[in-house]
Design a protein around this motif. Structure first.
Motif, PDB file in Angstrom:
ATOM      1  N   TYR A   1      53.465  48.199  43.293  1.00 12.93           N
ATOM      2  CA  TYR A   1      52.038  47.970  43.491  1.00 12.93           C
ATOM      3  C   TYR A   1      51.507  47.056  42.386  1.00 12.93           C
ATOM      4  CZ  TYR A   1      51.352  51.653  39.921  1.00 12.93           C
ATOM      5  OH  TYR A   1      51.386  52.395  38.776  1.00 12.93           O
ATOM      6  N   GLY A   2      50.463  46.325  42.717  1.00 12.94           N
ATOM      7  CA  GLY A   2      49.864  45.376  41.785  1.00 12.94           C
ATOM      8  C   GLY A   2      48.674  44.716  42.455  1.00 12.94           C
TER       9      GLY A   2
ATOM     10  N   THR B   1      49.913  47.726  47.779  1.00 14.14           N
ATOM     11  CA  THR B   1      51.279  48.252  47.654  1.00 14.14           C
ATOM     12  C   THR B   1      52.172  47.423  48.568  1.00 14.14           C
ATOM     13  OG1 THR B   1      50.384  50.488  47.358  1.00 14.14           O
ATOM     14  CG2 THR B   1      52.739  50.298  47.790  1.00 14.14           C
ATOM     15  N   ILE B   2      53.317  46.985  48.051  1.00 17.51           N
ATOM     16  CA  ILE B   2      54.228  46.161  48.839  1.00 17.51           C
ATOM     17  C   ILE B   2      55.618  46.788  48.852  1.00 17.51           C
ATOM     18  CG2 ILE B   2      55.321  43.896  49.105  1.00 17.51           C
ATOM     19  CD1 ILE B   2      52.965  42.647  47.664  1.00 17.51           C
TER      20      ILE B   2
ATOM     21  N   ILE C   1      44.533  51.902  48.995  1.00 13.59           N
ATOM     22  CA  ILE C   1      44.736  50.452  48.931  1.00 13.59           C
ATOM     23  C   ILE C   1      45.655  50.017  50.076  1.00 13.59           C
ATOM     24  CG2 ILE C   1      44.362  50.321  46.443  1.00 13.59           C
ATOM     25  CD1 ILE C   1      47.370  50.237  46.029  1.00 13.59           C
ATOM     26  N   PRO C   2      45.555  48.752  50.522  1.00 10.08           N
ATOM     27  CA  PRO C   2      46.364  48.256  51.649  1.00 10.08           C
ATOM     28  C   PRO C   2      47.867  48.341  51.377  1.00 10.08           C
ATOM     29  CG  PRO C   2      44.593  46.729  51.114  1.00 10.08           C
ATOM     30  CD  PRO C   2      44.627  47.732  50.004  1.00 10.08           C
TER      31      PRO C   2
ATOM     32  N   PRO D   1      44.371  49.600  55.694  1.00  7.03           N
ATOM     33  CA  PRO D   1      45.088  48.518  56.376  1.00  7.03           C
ATOM     34  C   PRO D   1      46.583  48.525  56.116  1.00  7.03           C
ATOM     35  CG  PRO D   1      43.123  47.677  55.269  1.00  7.03           C
ATOM     36  CD  PRO D   1      43.327  49.079  54.776  1.00  7.03           C
ATOM     37  N   TYR D   2      47.334  48.276  57.195  1.00  8.45           N
ATOM     38  CA  TYR D   2      48.788  48.114  57.098  1.00  8.45           C
ATOM     39  C   TYR D   2      49.153  46.792  57.758  1.00  8.45           C
ATOM     40  CZ  TYR D   2      53.708  48.526  58.498  1.00  8.45           C
ATOM     41  OH  TYR D   2      55.039  48.264  58.715  1.00  8.45           O
ATOM     42  N   ILE D   3      49.756  45.900  56.976  1.00  6.13           N
ATOM     43  CA  ILE D   3      50.202  44.603  57.487  1.00  6.13           C
ATOM     44  C   ILE D   3      51.725  44.577  57.455  1.00  6.13           C
ATOM     45  CG2 ILE D   3      50.163  42.101  57.175  1.00  6.13           C
ATOM     46  CD1 ILE D   3      47.447  42.439  55.813  1.00  6.13           C
TER      47      ILE D   3
END
Length: 279
Positions: A113-114, A122-123, A155-156, A194-196
């Motif tokens: 995350y960042g 979060t990625i 957060i997304p 949101p989720y991408i």
């Protein structure tokens, strides 16, 4: 002794004096375009001449997306066990260890995350170099925990998929990750976070059949291979030739399974615009 020796037949170079370019200095795209690796890196690993998107992993995606490449990694030491005692030509634990040493990765996904253009995010990003980006128990658990972090911090969540599908060495435990991650994404949806989902080359098998196609927005890179079973298997099953460009991102978009295709060079700006709209 001079490097060149002039003889009747012209300039000749002795074999022992010949110099070769170092490995990895140039990159050749499928269409035959040659690009210097430094230029490729500066161009988000996209060939400037033909737009070919080279396969990259979590290290490169994190560099591209996180502001100043600053992020906090989640569960960096988690690695696979061998609960099924899978028997093959090479024991599963040995294969895991060898792949870890070769790739400097613990498993086929990294989560962190960042900030992305100032937006907290979060990625989770898959690495195809680790046993074909196969989805095992660690992949499912790390993605689930990354989703939990997004839920906690509100957060997304961005999922970058690149996988050959389920990890056969974990059999049913691997397939269970499809339901596990899908259930976690349902919680994310209920919370209105949101989720991408970004599908890259290739995204296939159980990954496509679960979290990769469950995004609020499903997007892809140009030319990415996206599908469940491979083209050969489908062709043999239905007994017909497949359409041109079958399972390419462009074909999938045309048939309504993607929201849009984004050039990697514009990925960060497009994501930030989309996230600001959703917020």
């Amino acid at each position: 002794m001079s490097w060149f020796k002039r003889k009747d037949k012209g300039i000749q170079t002795p074999t022992e004096a010949k110099k070769e370019a170092p490995d990895g200095l140039w990159f050749k795209t499928p269409s035959g375009k040659i690009v210097h690796t430094r230029e490729l890196k500066n161009n988000a690993y996209v060939s400037p001449e033909d737009g070919y998107h080279a396969r990259i992993g979590s290290k490169e995606y994190f560099e591209i997306l996180f502001d100043n490449n600053k992020f906090t990694e989640l569960d960096p030491e988690m690695e696979s066990a061998d609960p099924l005692k899978f028997a093959d030509s090479k024991p599963y634990p040995d294969r895991i260890k060898a792949t870890q040493e070769k790739t400097d990765l613990k498993d086929a996904v990294r989560t962190a995350y960042g900030k992305l253009n100032g937006i907290d995010i979060t990625i989770a990003c898959m690495d195809f170099n680790f046993i074909g980006g196969s989805m095992g128990s660690v992949v499912g658990e790390k993605i689930a925990r990354a989703i939990d972090h997004s839920l906690k911090e509100k957060i997304p969540f961005l999922m970058i998929s690149k996988s050959g599908g389920a990890r056969m060495m974990e059999a049913g435990l691997s397939l269970m990750q499809m339901a596990k991650t899908s259930a976690k994404l349902a919680l994310l949806s209920e919370a209105g976070i949101p989720y991408i989902s970004l599908l890259t080359d290739p995204t296939t098998g159980g990954v496509t059949a679960s979290y990769a196609m469950l995004g609020d927005f499903n997007i892809a890179e140009p030319g990415a291979l996206i599908g469940f079973a491979g083209p050969r298997v489908i062709r043999e099953t239905i007994g017909k030739d497949l359409p041109k460009g079958f399972q390419s991102a462009e074909f999938v978009l045309e048939h309504g399974f993607l929201d849009f295709i984004v050039d990697r060079r514009n990925l960060k700006s497009k994501l930030s615009i989309l996230l600001k709209m959703l917020q």
